[in-house]
Design a protein around this motif. Structure first.
Motif: not given
Length: 282
Positions: A69, A92, A97, A192-193, A220
């Protein structure tokens, strides 16, 4: 999917109806930029698509583009720096995230916060969202789904009350009593991830708008192509580095996709406020 408990509408039928629900329009006037398309803008990465150059119709095929991440956040930050957003607050989505958002906030020299949201699911079909709640009493409802699912006002009120208890618990855990950063009149970059179904990110974008953000940007590292294209009424702009097809899960596109703890989110928020960097990759 079978019949719903109270009267016969299937989940599929509800979802088909929901796709045609009108969404609130974004602000009519948008700033222009050489790298921006007209709303909704979807940025798919650094290299352009083949053929006619229409990025919204192009899908990149990639293999493990992100180490973790932290790496994803740095790559995303590089793209966002080019676009020159001003008066930014980076938000986040906890928990996954937060490490991505931390890197974005550091690169943009912007304040970092979490955006804590809770979905309101149909009582007998909880995966079907009929609304969402955010801090400061923000309530976002999908009246069409509520009507089709025949959810009563008392049922809705009871569910909202239950979810607000959990929301406040999460807020207290992450911020430790600090106030949220005001979004009024500012650019909110929701991070977000990755996006698989898009429900959490979509809810976060709506809540950020309801909290007064003048512009909502969803950013993202990776997402399912169809989901990215579905955010036209929820975000003013969508920044997505990779849209692989086929897409099965966000974690497939990370070499390290270990879980992020509540304490890691707390630590990242504290370090962002103090100007420190992350202690290790997550």
């Amino acid at each position: 999917m079978g019949l719903l408990a109270n009267g016969g509408l299937s989940f599929a039928a509800l979802w088909y109806f929901r796709r045609d629900i009108p969404r609130p329009s974004a602000p009519a006037q948008l700033q222009t930029h050489p790298l921006r398309q007209t709303r909704p803008r979807v940025d798919h990465g650094s290299s352009g698509p083949p053929g006619d150059g229409e990025s919204h119709s192009w899908v990149r095929r990639v293999t493990m583009p992100f180490a973790d991440r932290t790496d994803a956040g740095r790559q995303l930050a590089t793209r966002l720096q080019i676009l020159g957003f001003t008066d930014v607050v980076v938000l986040g989505l906890p928990r996954g995230g937060a490490p991505v958002a931390f890197e974005v906030a550091q690169a943009l020299h912007a304040p970092l916060d979490v955006i804590v949201v809770r979905k309101l699911g149909v009582p007998y079909q909880p995966e079907l969202a009929m609304g969402a709640i955010g801090e400061d009493g923000v309530l976002v409802l999908d009246r069409a789904v509520i009507g089709m699912a025949d959810v009563s006002d008392p049922e809705l009120a009871a569910l909202e009350q239950h979810e607000r208890v959990e929301l406040e618990r999460q807020v207290l855990r992450f911020r430790g009593g600090r106030d949220r950063i005001s979004l009024t009149g500012r650019t909110a970059i929701v991070v977000d991830d990755g996006i698989a179904t898009g429900s959490s990110a979509r809810t976060a974008c709506r809540v950020a708008r309801a909290q007064g953000a003048a512009r909502v940007v969803l950013a993202v590292p990776v997402a399912a192509p169809r989901e990215v294209e579905s955010f036209g009424h929820d975000a003013d702009e969508v920044i997505c580095l990779e849209t692989p097809d086929p897409f099965f899960a966000v974690g497939e596109w990370y070499s390290n996709f270990s879980q992020v703890s509540d304490q890691q989110v707390v630590d990242l928020l504290e370090r962002s406020g103090s100007g420190e960097g992350p202690p290790r990759h997550v």
